[in-house]
Structure formats: C-alpha cells, structure tokens
Write a protein that holds these residues in place. Structure first.
Motif, short mmCIF file in Angstrom:
data_model
loop_
_atom_site.label_atom_id
_atom_site.label_comp_id
_atom_site.label_asym_id
_atom_site.label_seq_id
_atom_site.Cartn_x
_atom_site.Cartn_y
_atom_site.Cartn_z
N GLU B 3 0.84 -1.19 0.00
CA GLU B 3 0.00 0.00 0.00
C GLU B 3 0.88 1.24 0.00
OE1 GLU B 3 -3.96 1.38 2.39
OE2 GLU B 3 -3.07 -0.56 2.86
N VAL B 4 0.70 2.07 -1.01
CA VAL B 4 1.49 3.30 -1.11
C VAL B 4 0.54 4.46 -0.87
CG1 VAL B 4 2.84 4.75 -2.66
CG2 VAL B 4 3.11 2.27 -2.74
N LYS B 5 0.88 5.27 0.16
CA LYS B 5 -0.02 6.36 0.52
C LYS B 5 0.69 7.70 0.41
CE LYS B 5 -2.59 3.82 4.07
NZ LYS B 5 -2.63 3.70 5.53
N ASN B 6 0.15 8.59 -0.36
CA ASN B 6 0.65 9.97 -0.49
C ASN B 6 2.16 10.05 -0.70
OD1 ASN B 6 -1.93 10.97 -0.04
ND2 ASN B 6 -1.64 10.78 2.19
N LEU B 7 2.63 9.23 -1.59
CA LEU B 7 4.08 9.19 -1.86
C LEU B 7 4.52 10.44 -2.63
CD1 LEU B 7 6.76 7.54 -1.93
CD2 LEU B 7 5.98 6.62 -4.11
N SER B 8 5.49 11.15 -2.04
CA SER B 8 6.07 12.31 -2.72
C SER B 8 7.58 12.18 -2.70
CB SER B 8 5.68 13.62 -2.04
OG SER B 8 4.29 13.80 -2.12
N VAL B 9 8.21 12.49 -3.82
CA VAL B 9 9.67 12.44 -3.90
C VAL B 9 10.15 13.74 -4.51
CG1 VAL B 9 11.67 11.28 -4.92
CG2 VAL B 9 9.71 9.92 -4.19
N ARG B 10 11.13 14.33 -3.84
CA ARG B 10 11.70 15.58 -4.36
C ARG B 10 13.21 15.46 -4.45
NH1 ARG B 10 8.32 20.02 -3.27
NH2 ARG B 10 10.15 21.37 -3.19
N TYR B 11 13.77 15.97 -5.53
CA TYR B 11 15.23 16.14 -5.62
C TYR B 11 15.47 17.64 -5.57
CZ TYR B 11 15.82 11.33 -7.33
OH TYR B 11 15.83 9.97 -7.46
N GLY B 12 15.87 18.15 -4.43
CA GLY B 12 16.05 19.60 -4.32
C GLY B 12 14.73 20.31 -4.57
N ASP B 13 14.72 21.18 -5.57
CA ASP B 13 13.49 21.92 -5.87
C ASP B 13 12.56 21.16 -6.80
OD1 ASP B 13 14.42 23.98 -4.35
OD2 ASP B 13 15.34 25.04 -6.05
N LEU B 14 13.10 20.06 -7.34
CA LEU B 14 12.36 19.35 -8.36
C LEU B 14 11.43 18.33 -7.72
CD1 LEU B 14 12.73 19.61 -11.46
CD2 LEU B 14 14.00 17.46 -11.35
N THR B 15 10.14 18.41 -8.05
CA THR B 15 9.21 17.41 -7.54
C THR B 15 9.06 16.31 -8.57
OG1 THR B 15 8.05 19.16 -6.39
CG2 THR B 15 6.91 17.07 -6.61
N ILE B 16 9.42 15.09 -8.17
CA ILE B 16 9.34 13.96 -9.10
C ILE B 16 7.98 13.27 -8.98
CG2 ILE B 16 10.44 11.84 -9.88
CD1 ILE B 16 12.41 14.04 -10.00
N LEU B 17 7.57 13.08 -7.72
CA LEU B 17 6.28 12.45 -7.47
C LEU B 17 5.52 13.29 -6.45
CD1 LEU B 17 7.13 8.65 -7.08
CD2 LEU B 17 5.80 9.69 -8.91
N LYS B 18 4.22 13.41 -6.67
CA LYS B 18 3.43 14.26 -5.79
C LYS B 18 2.18 13.51 -5.36
CE LYS B 18 1.77 18.99 -5.91
NZ LYS B 18 1.44 20.05 -6.87
N ASN B 19 2.11 13.17 -4.07
CA ASN B 19 0.93 12.54 -3.49
C ASN B 19 0.35 11.40 -4.31
OD1 ASN B 19 0.83 14.02 -1.18
ND2 ASN B 19 -0.29 15.70 -2.15
N VAL B 20 1.21 10.45 -4.61
CA VAL B 20 0.73 9.31 -5.39
C VAL B 20 0.34 8.18 -4.42
CG1 VAL B 20 1.45 7.51 -7.00
CG2 VAL B 20 2.13 9.87 -7.39
N SER B 21 -0.84 7.64 -4.63
CA SER B 21 -1.28 6.52 -3.79
C SER B 21 -1.77 5.39 -4.69
CB SER B 21 -2.44 6.95 -2.89
OG SER B 21 -2.07 8.05 -2.10
N PHE B 22 -1.41 4.19 -4.32
CA PHE B 22 -1.97 3.02 -5.01
C PHE B 22 -1.75 1.79 -4.13
CE2 PHE B 22 2.32 3.62 -6.70
CZ PHE B 22 2.91 2.38 -6.52
N SER B 23 -2.43 0.73 -4.45
CA SER B 23 -2.21 -0.49 -3.66
C SER B 23 -2.26 -1.72 -4.56
CB SER B 23 -3.24 -0.60 -2.54
OG SER B 23 -4.52 -0.72 -3.11
#
Lengths: 342, 254
Positions: B3-23
């Motif tokens: 279960e992935v909930k509100n996954l966000s990944v940032r490299y510095g100022d760069l947003t790669i993933l924003k609030n991704v959820s899935f299961s």
C-alpha cells in the motif's frame, strides 16, 4: 570452463602459503650479504632456543635487519592488496585503489606534516607519523565521502573516483607547500614519500600484523557484500544488503589499512591495483576466494619488488615505490589491454 | 499486500512524485505507466528505499522504512532494466547472491545451506539457465543476462516482484520468455507483481491493474482495462494512442 568452488579450499591456502614462504626465504637469503638457507636455520634455532649465536655476521644482519624488513614488506603488500581488492569490489571499478581515491595521498600528507614540523605526541607508544597518517587517512575519507554524498546521494562510482582524483591533486599541492616550509628536511621527506621499508623493525611488523588480521578479518567477513557490490550497488540493495552501513564500514577499514601502511612504508603505489587483478585471473572475482588470494599475492609481489630495489643497483638502494610503479605500470597496461580486447 | 499512501519524492526543488497513492493485492499484476519523466521508476525506487521520500509505503501493514534490508529483501524482489557486471562472475554465483537475505554472514547452518541450494537450483531450472551455470556472465547475451537476474530474483523467493522495464532492450523472443516466466510465477498463491512498462500493449496484455502517472501525479488507477482507456491515454500522451496502435498493428494483417 572449470567449475569454481565458493570458498577457498584448504589446499589452495596451503599452495599460496608455501609460495609466500618460499619467496620469504629467498628474500631473507639474498641481499648485500648473501646468507645460505642453512645458516638462517641455525640462527633462527639459536634465537628461539635462546642459545648464543655462532655466526656473528649472519645473526647481526638477519635478526635485527633483514627478517623484520622482509616481514614488514610482506605484511604491507598483503594489507595494501586487501585494501585495493575491497575498494575495487565496493566501487565495482577495477581501477579503484587507495591511491586513486586519495586516501594514500591524504595519509602521506599527515605523515609528512609530522616529519616536517617534528610533531611528537608525548605518551603515545608509536611515532606521531603513524597516528597522523591514520588520522589523515580517516580525514581524507570523511572529506571524500562528505563531498560525494553532497553531490550524489547514492555515492556512485564516478562521483567517488572523480572526487578522489581532485582530492589527490589538492593534497599534492598541500604537500608541496609543506615541503617549501621545511626545505631542510626535503631529502628525508621525498625518500619517504616514494616509499621505503628500509630500517623497519619488529614493532612495525607487529603493528602491521595486528592491523592486517583485524581489518582483513572485517573485510573477509563482508565478502558476500563485496560480491554484491561488484555486481552492482542497486543489485546489492535489492538483495537485502544494508548498502550505506556496509559501504561505510568497508571504507573505514580500508582507510585504517592504508593509513598504517603509509605511516610505515610511505606511499607504495600500484600494489593494491595490480595484485587484485592478477589474483582475479587465477581464482575469479568471488571475494571469498579473491581476498585470500590477493593477500598472499600482494605479499609475494611486494617482497619481490623489495628484493629488486635492494639488489639491482647494489650497494645503492632504490626506493620500493619506484620498483612497484615501474613493474606495476607495465603489468597494468598489459591487463588493461587484455580487458579491452575482450 | 503493498500500500502506497501519499508518496512524494523531491530532488532539491524538483518534484518527481506528488501525493501518489496506489495499492496491490495478492494475485494482481499492477502496471505503472506514463510518459517519460512521469516518475514511474522513482516510484519503484521509493518502494525499495532507494530514494528518500515522504508519505507511507506499507508492506503487509508494516512500514517499509522500519524493515531491515534483509527483511525487506525476503519479501520484495526487484528485476532492473540494465545490468552491467564488471567482473567475470559465473551465472551460478550471481544467482546464489539472491539468497543473501536468508543467510548473511558466516553463521548459516546446514539446513539453511540446503534450502539455499534448492532455491538456487529451482531458479536456474525455471529460467533455463542451468546448462550455463558455470559460464561467465560477461560472455552472455543481453537476453541471457536478464534471465540470470530473473533467476536471482526467483532464488530470493519474494512475495512481491518489482520490475523496472525488464525487457526494454531485449529482442522480442526474450520479451516473450521473461513475461511468460513471470506470468507463471504469479500463478502461485500469495504473490503480486508491480512493473513499470513503456510498452502500452504489454501493459494491456499482462496487467490486471494499472496506475497512470503524468508529471509526477496520478491521473488514473484501477483495473487495467479501465485505466488504459482511449480517453485517459489520449490525454496523457497528447495523441490518439489507440489509433496509432491500430495503425501499427494493421501492417501485419495479410
């Protein structure tokens, strides 16, 4: 293709040990004064049993000078080789070594500082050069790692090697500044930075031996992790290796090995670069086998290099680093060419 | 299972993933799809703790961050896209490393050794790599090498298999082989697959469920055939995807 066993078998240990022992005896016999093997036996027997020595010349050369020196050479070779093997596995790069990473140069800078400014630590049993070399090896490592982490979270091979090269340049300019300030000691400094194990004694050998056993043990214990790293860092993470912890532990162990070696013998290049290659050709890349093979191989290689350094221009002596670099560069180019052809 | 909930990944100022959820549940094959730079591979890397992230990733209810690397590896296996092996390890040595999580260090007993051996043999047989076991991986073709790493991940005996474009550079025959092997693997109970794919036809053919990503956000998720609808794809890929696919395939009608 022949089937390889997972671990180093007993007879393989024996073969490598016997070769190392033979080379050791050879190096103890030959020198400015050649001593026949039978005399060595007598001298050793008398020394162990506490009897008075019958052959004054043989015992005065052998016991206080030649045996400790050859012992130190063998242990330094083994330690540098183990350190090089670990680096090459960890960074998945056959060109990685203490010297390319800048750890050796950093350690040398520490030792040169101690020599140039006559730093003495009161109350510490071994010389300030040793302590400073280890300290600077650590420090170099921290700087290199810190920079690498800053630039690249995953600490990739390219980043580490690039930073190592840049750091080596920085250290060598710092070294020159130190030498300018202490120009009266330039001769001892240069001879020492080229690497020499002339005049090393039993204390040095003991220090090297303990370091090799402890650090070599830690590295051998991480043979599986090294295998995983040499297949790929991502792969290592995927199969469950604690990447950052294993990496840090191995790098620290390596820097201790290099720091101690540099403090005793100076920067002796190419040992940790060439002998792992040769060992890999013989026993394959699996670190459970490669590490012991490289250890013995490093000892043999450096003992032979030291023998050449002592005898080639007898009675004058070359510095051992010159010999290893000469031999090493040729062998290295050959290996590089071979791997390119593939 | 995952279960992935509100996954966000940032490299510095760069947003790669924003609030991704899935299961993902047992028996499902989840396809993560989307255009280049949508964050597909980053999502996989986050699951294996390869990037730092915010949000929660739960495996059977446990936070992945809390699991030890070996515990994680016993449950989650990864087949990556590219493999460059620098040294001449044998096929068997590479596959055997898949057992790392079960017996790290020297303190493994006889029983464990036997289990390891069985798992390695099974994985070699399954992928057809047994005859090549003593060959150096440097001498293998790309397709063979990918099967070696598939054998490694099979030997790892995970319950969740993550695939990062596993057949991207491979000939069609190997693509078919790899996907066939994974389909068979998934038939066993208690298993699930999450894969990042570029090829929408593959996603449609093998996926039971799908997540469609675009520029780091989740555009659609659910059953594969619903997510891979013409409307969704046309919007994200900014072209008439199904028309293009049909046009491509019509060439083969004789």
């Amino acid at each position: 293709m022949k089937i390889r066993a997972e671990k180093f078998r007993l007879w393989e240990y024996l073969v490598f040990f016997i070769i190392t022992a033979v080379v050791f005896c050879l190096c103890v016999c030959i020198g400015s004064v050649n001593i026949p093997l039978s005399d060595i036996g007598t001298v050793l027997k008398n020394a162990i049993l506490g009897r008075p020595q019958t052959d004054a010349l043989a015992s005065s050369i052998l016991l206080p000078v030649r045996i400790p020196r050859v012992l130190c050479v063998a242990l330094t070779g083994a330690a540098l080789s183990v350190a090089g093997t670990a680096m090459q596995g960890l960074l998945k790069n056959p060109l990685a070594d203490g010297s390319t990473l800048g750890v050796s140069s950093g350690a040398a800078l520490g030792a040169v500082l101690a020599i140039a400014f006559g730093i003495v630590f009161p109350g510490i049993p071994f010389a300030a050069t040793t302590v400073l070399a280890i300290l600077f090896a650590f420090l170099s490592l921290l700087i290199i790692l810190g920079l690498a982490y800053k630039l690249d979270y995953s600490l990739s091979t390219n980043t580490i090697i690039l930073i190592g090269v840049i750091y080596s340049m920085f250290v060598s300019s710092a070294m020159n500044i130190v030498i300018t300030f202490a120009s009266d000691k330039i001769q001892s400094i240069t001879f020492w930075t080229m690497g020499s194990l002339q005049g090393s004694g039993y204390t040095d050998a003991a220090l090297l031996g303990v370091t090799l056993v402890l650090c070599g043990g830690v590295i051998l214990f991480h043979a599986r992790e090294l295998n995983a790293f040499s297949i790929g860092e991502d792969n290592a993470r995927h199969i469950g290796v604690n990447v950052r912890r294993a990496k840090l532990l191995i790098l620290i162990t390596v820097s201790i090995l290099i720091g101690v070696c540099v403090s005793i013998g100076g920067t002796i290049g190419f040992v940790g670069l060439v002998t792992p290659h040769m060992a890999r050709m013989i026993v394959g890349p699996n670190h459970k086998r490669l590490l012991p093979a490289a250890m013995f191989g490093g000892a043999v290689f450096l003992m032979l290099a030291d023998l050449i350094a002592r005898t080639l221009l007898n009675p004058r002596e070359l510095s051992i680093g010159v010999v290893t670099s000469l031999v090493g560069a040729v062998v290295f180019v050959f290996i590089f060419y071979q791997s390119r052809k593939r | 299972m995952l279960e992935v909930k509100n996954l966000s990944v940032r490299y510095g100022d760069l947003t790669i993933l924003k609030n991704v959820s899935f299961s993902v549940r047992e028996g499902q094959w989840l396809m993560i799809i989307g255009p280049n730079g949508a964050g597909k591979s980053t999502a996989l890397n986050a699951i294996t703790q390869g990037v730092s992230y915010t949000g929660e990733i739960l495996l059977k209810g446990c936070s992945m961050e809390q699991l030890k690397p070996t515990e994680r590896a016993r449950m989650v296996g990864v087949l990556a896209q590219n493999h460059y092996v620098g040294y001449s390890f044998t096929v068997e040595e590479v596959v055997r490393l898949g057992r790392y999580a079960y017996s790290p260090g020297f303190l493994s007993g006889r029983q464990k050794e036997k289990e390891d051996k069985t798992a390695v043999e099974h994985a070699l047989a399954l992928t057809g790599m047994a005859p090549l076991r003593t060959k150096s991986v440097l001498t293998l073709s790309g397709g063979e090498l990918q099967r070696v790493f598939l054998a490694q991940v099979f030997a790892q005996e995970p319950q969740l298999l993550l695939l990062d474009e596993p057949t991207n550079h491979l000939d069609l025959i190997y693509q078919k082989q790899v996907f066939g092997l994974i389909t068979d693997w998934l038939k066993n109970p208690g298993r699930a697959v999450v894969s990042v794919v570029h090829d929408l036809s593959l996603a449609k053919a093998f996926g039971t469920h799908a997540v469609l990503l675009d520029q780091g956000t989740c555009v659609a998720k659910g059953e594969a055939k619903e997510v891979l609808s013409a409307a969704n794809l046309n919007e994200v890929y900014r072209m008439d995807v199904s028309a293009w696919m049909r046009q491509m395939l019509s060439q083969w009608e004789e």
